[in-house]
Design a protein around this motif. Structure first.
Motif, PDB file in Angstrom:
ATOM      1  N   LEU A  42      85.563  78.980 -11.177  1.00 57.72           N
ATOM      2  CA  LEU A  42      84.896  77.740 -11.592  1.00 57.72           C
ATOM      3  C   LEU A  42      85.079  77.533 -13.095  1.00 57.72           C
ATOM      4  O   LEU A  42      85.416  76.418 -13.537  1.00 57.72           O
ATOM      5  N   VAL A  43      84.855  78.583 -13.876  1.00 61.67           N
ATOM      6  CA  VAL A  43      84.988  78.469 -15.330  1.00 61.67           C
ATOM      7  C   VAL A  43      86.419  78.093 -15.694  1.00 61.67           C
ATOM      8  O   VAL A  43      86.662  77.209 -16.523  1.00 61.67           O
ATOM      9  N   ARG A  74      84.116  72.086  -4.434  1.00 67.32           N
ATOM     10  CA  ARG A  74      83.210  73.052  -3.815  1.00 67.32           C
ATOM     11  C   ARG A  74      83.865  74.434  -3.794  1.00 67.32           C
ATOM     12  O   ARG A  74      85.015  74.594  -3.376  1.00 67.32           O
ATOM     13  N   TYR A  75      83.115  75.438  -4.235  1.00 69.50           N
ATOM     14  CA  TYR A  75      83.526  76.838  -4.153  1.00 69.50           C
ATOM     15  C   TYR A  75      82.579  77.535  -3.183  1.00 69.50           C
ATOM     16  O   TYR A  75      81.400  77.198  -3.094  1.00 69.50           O
ATOM     17  N   ARG A  76      83.084  78.545  -2.483  1.00 72.15           N
ATOM     18  CA  ARG A  76      82.258  79.284  -1.529  1.00 72.15           C
ATOM     19  C   ARG A  76      82.349  80.781  -1.807  1.00 72.15           C
ATOM     20  O   ARG A  76      83.418  81.281  -2.153  1.00 72.15           O
ATOM     21  N   GLN A  77      81.222  81.438  -1.632  1.00 68.23           N
ATOM     22  CA  GLN A  77      81.230  82.903  -1.634  1.00 68.23           C
ATOM     23  C   GLN A  77      80.085  83.390  -0.758  1.00 68.23           C
ATOM     24  O   GLN A  77      79.118  82.665  -0.515  1.00 68.23           O
ATOM     25  N   GLU A  78      80.230  84.599  -0.266  1.00 65.28           N
ATOM     26  CA  GLU A  78      79.180  85.207   0.545  1.00 65.28           C
ATOM     27  C   GLU A  78      78.271  86.016  -0.370  1.00 65.28           C
ATOM     28  O   GLU A  78      78.741  86.765  -1.223  1.00 65.28           O
ATOM     29  N   VAL A  79      76.965  85.823  -0.201  1.00 63.19           N
ATOM     30  CA  VAL A  79      75.984  86.505  -1.040  1.00 63.19           C
ATOM     31  C   VAL A  79      75.041  87.291  -0.145  1.00 63.19           C
ATOM     32  O   VAL A  79      74.535  86.767   0.864  1.00 63.19           O
ATOM     33  N   HIS A  80      74.813  88.553  -0.491  1.00 66.66           N
ATOM     34  CA  HIS A  80      73.903  89.419   0.261  1.00 66.66           C
ATOM     35  C   HIS A  80      72.651  89.700  -0.575  1.00 66.66           C
ATOM     36  O   HIS A  80      72.754  90.107  -1.733  1.00 66.66           O
ATOM     37  N   ASP A  93      78.775  73.727  -6.035  1.00 63.95           N
ATOM     38  CA  ASP A  93      79.313  72.380  -6.060  1.00 63.95           C
ATOM     39  C   ASP A  93      79.377  71.873  -7.495  1.00 63.95           C
ATOM     40  O   ASP A  93      78.410  71.999  -8.266  1.00 63.95           O
ATOM     41  N   VAL A  94      80.515  71.285  -7.855  1.00 66.23           N
ATOM     42  CA  VAL A  94      80.734  70.803  -9.221  1.00 66.23           C
ATOM     43  C   VAL A  94      81.196  69.355  -9.168  1.00 66.23           C
ATOM     44  O   VAL A  94      82.087  69.012  -8.375  1.00 66.23           O
TER      45      VAL A  94
END
Length: 269
Positions: A33-34, A207-213, A262-263
């Motif tokens: 994103l950066v 839109r970027y996606r990542q899985e977060v636990h 989301d950006v």
């Protein structure tokens, strides 16, 4: 300003009560994103202004790239954590106060960044303020972190717990598979408002996606930093968090979410 706007502004001031928990539990932002925001903005030698910088969840990712930043944070308790976190980045200047009260002193910026904070800025003034802060061709990057639960059973159990207690708008209220590839499928997405303003061009939603636990304790800490939970009466907030904990402990004592960052990128005409 409407009564609803005044309520929203009051809610924006509750995060300082839990500044350390906010810093520990809130999700950060991906390196990609950066990279993409800076490539789009190409600020060159111009500094970046960050609106509602909080404790620096986004600030640090940008400061690590060597950009000069002016970070505005209305809550002194949050700003204190932000100053501590950015102490190793001499290019970061922290200013306590809201975007509405800030005076740029004739400076024009190459990028205005607002990471999960734009909705707290006075809607009657935010586009005027943004346009006035940016150099011609300067970029706007408005960022949010909507999340959705990956397991249907866990989602259903959490939804039932919230329904019984009258809770709405929790991060776990959404299901991961409801999010499409294009951002903006949640209330408050500012793209249409930005287009109506007319002073910004080259709009790009990403839109970027990542899985977060989350383990249960971290997720409860995260919930306790959200404005919707902060404004609950303390007894009800404790009851809601306890009910969420009981639910999660029935399902492995953890929660897996899809985090959609989301950006909205735009450029000042």
């Amino acid at each position: 300003m409407t009564a609803d706007d005044q309520v929203d502004m009051a809610r924006s001031q509750v995060f300082g009560e839990v500044a350390e928990a906010y810093d520990a539990a809130r999700p950060g932002y991906a390196d990609q994103l950066v990279t993409d925001v800076l490539a789009y903005a190409a600020p060159g030698g111009r500094p970046v202004v960050e609106v509602g910088a909080g404790t620096g969840k986004a600030t640090l990712a940008f400061a690590a790239r060597g950009v000069r930043m002016v970070c505005l944070e209305p809550d002194e308790r949050m700003a204190a954590v932000l100053r501590r976190n950015t102490a190793g980045h001499p290019g970061v200047a922290v200013r306590t106060g809201g975007f509405e009260d800030w005076r740029p002193g004739g400076r024009r910026f190459g990028l205005l960044l607002a990471a999960t904070s734009w909705h707290w800025v006075d809607p009657a003034r935010r586009w005027d303020l943004a346009h006035a802060a940016l150099a011609p061709g300067g970029a706007l990057a408005l960022v949010w972190n909507p999340q959705g639960v990956r397991d249907p059973q866990v989602h259903a159990a959490l939804a039932e717990s919230d329904r019984r207690l009258g809770i709405t708008g929790a991060p776990h209220a959404r299901r991961a598979w409801e999010f499409a590839d294009v951002p903006g499928d949640w209330p408050g997405w500012p793209e249409a408002e930005c287009r109506r303003d007319g002073r910004f061009t080259d709009l790009r939603p990403v839109r970027y996606r990542q899985e977060v636990h989350y383990d249960t304790d971290r997720y409860l800490t995260y919930l306790s930093t959200l404005s919707g939970y902060r404004v609950l009466p303390p007894a009800l907030r404790s009851e809601v968090l306890a009910a969420t904990a009981r639910t999660l402990r029935r399902y492995g004592d953890a929660l897996t979410m899809t985090l959609c960052t989301d950006v909205l990128l735009a450029r000042a005409r």
